[in-house]
Design a protein around this motif. Structure first.
Motif, short mmCIF file in Angstrom:
data_model
loop_
_atom_site.label_atom_id
_atom_site.label_comp_id
_atom_site.label_asym_id
_atom_site.label_seq_id
_atom_site.Cartn_x
_atom_site.Cartn_y
_atom_site.Cartn_z
N VAL A 1 0.83 -1.20 0.00
CA VAL A 1 0.00 0.00 0.00
C VAL A 1 0.87 1.26 0.00
O VAL A 1 0.64 2.18 -0.78
CB VAL A 1 -0.93 0.02 1.23
CG1 VAL A 1 -1.72 1.32 1.29
CG2 VAL A 1 -1.85 -1.18 1.22
N SER A 2 1.88 1.25 0.87
CA SER A 2 2.70 2.45 1.00
C SER A 2 3.99 2.09 1.71
O SER A 2 4.02 1.12 2.49
CB SER A 2 1.94 3.52 1.80
OG SER A 2 2.69 4.69 1.93
N THR B 1 8.31 8.83 0.15
CA THR B 1 7.18 7.95 0.36
C THR B 1 6.65 7.47 -0.98
O THR B 1 6.90 8.10 -2.02
CB THR B 1 6.04 8.65 1.12
OG1 THR B 1 5.60 9.79 0.36
CG2 THR B 1 6.48 9.11 2.51
N SER B 2 5.94 6.40 -0.95
CA SER B 2 5.28 5.91 -2.16
C SER B 2 3.94 5.31 -1.79
O SER B 2 3.74 4.86 -0.65
CB SER B 2 6.14 4.88 -2.90
OG SER B 2 6.23 3.69 -2.15
N TYR B 3 3.02 5.30 -2.77
CA TYR B 3 1.67 4.80 -2.54
C TYR B 3 1.21 4.02 -3.76
O TYR B 3 1.53 4.39 -4.90
CB TYR B 3 0.69 5.94 -2.31
CG TYR B 3 1.03 6.81 -1.12
CD1 TYR B 3 1.84 7.94 -1.27
CD2 TYR B 3 0.55 6.51 0.15
CE1 TYR B 3 2.16 8.73 -0.18
CE2 TYR B 3 0.86 7.31 1.23
CZ TYR B 3 1.67 8.42 1.06
OH TYR B 3 1.99 9.20 2.14
N THR B 4 0.42 3.00 -3.53
CA THR B 4 -0.21 2.36 -4.66
C THR B 4 -1.28 3.32 -5.21
O THR B 4 -1.84 4.15 -4.47
CB THR B 4 -0.83 1.02 -4.23
OG1 THR B 4 -1.22 0.28 -5.37
CG2 THR B 4 -2.02 1.20 -3.30
N LYS C 1 -3.67 6.84 -3.48
CA LYS C 1 -3.04 8.16 -3.60
C LYS C 1 -4.06 9.28 -3.38
O LYS C 1 -5.18 9.23 -3.91
CB LYS C 1 -2.41 8.31 -4.98
CG LYS C 1 -1.11 7.54 -5.15
CD LYS C 1 -0.53 7.72 -6.54
CE LYS C 1 0.76 6.92 -6.70
NZ LYS C 1 1.33 7.04 -8.08
N THR D 1 -1.97 8.66 3.92
CA THR D 1 -0.70 9.32 4.18
C THR D 1 0.11 8.48 5.16
O THR D 1 -0.38 8.14 6.24
CB THR D 1 -0.90 10.72 4.79
OG1 THR D 1 -1.71 11.52 3.89
CG2 THR D 1 0.44 11.42 5.00
N LEU E 1 -0.29 5.12 9.33
CA LEU E 1 -0.98 5.21 8.06
C LEU E 1 -2.32 5.90 8.31
O LEU E 1 -3.22 5.30 8.91
CB LEU E 1 -1.20 3.84 7.42
CG LEU E 1 -1.76 3.87 6.01
CD1 LEU E 1 -0.74 4.46 5.03
CD2 LEU E 1 -2.17 2.46 5.54
#
Length: 123
Positions: free
Chosen positions: A48-49, A58-61, A65, A69, A81
């Motif tokens: 997910v992140s 950071t990264s998110y699926t 998005k 956060t 999260l």
């Protein structure tokens, strides 16, 4: 012994919010990435992140998005999260995980996992 303990899950109506927390202890990596995964019934576990060692990246699926956060408090060895505008399709068991290294997006596998926590979003 590494322990990852998640908290903050539960049942919420669509459009609502939840904040997951994961407290890590016993991690021996000098620097480590923390991530959140989820697994819905009948589906594969997905990332997910994730957040880098210094929380600079950071990264998110794509599906989360703008709604989720990720953050971390290095002093407390805790990752969070924040999940807003939740949808029924966010329903899953959420897992916290740790892998060595400072940067996100690497190919090294996650080494340590929490026990998982249920998030259920009703329509």
């Amino acid at each position: 012994q590494v322990q990852l303990v998640e908290s903050g899950g539960g049942l919420v109506q669509a459009g609502g919010s939840l904040r997951l927390s994961c407290a890590a202890s016993g991690v021996t990596f000098s620097r480590y990435v923390m991530g959140w995964f989820r697994q819905a019934p009948g589906k594969e576990r997905e990332l997910v992140s994730e957040i880098s060692w210094r929380a600079s990246s950071t990264s998110y699926t794509d599906s989360v998005k703008g709604r989720f956060t990720i953050s971390r408090d290095s002093a407390k060895n805790t990752v969070y999260l924040q999940m807003n505008s939740l949808k029924p399709e966010d329903t899953a068991v959420y897992f916290c995980a740790v892998r060595g290294g400072p940067f996100i997006g690497g190919t090294d596998p996650y080494n340590y996992w929490g026990q998982g926590i249920q998030v259920t979003v009703s329509s």
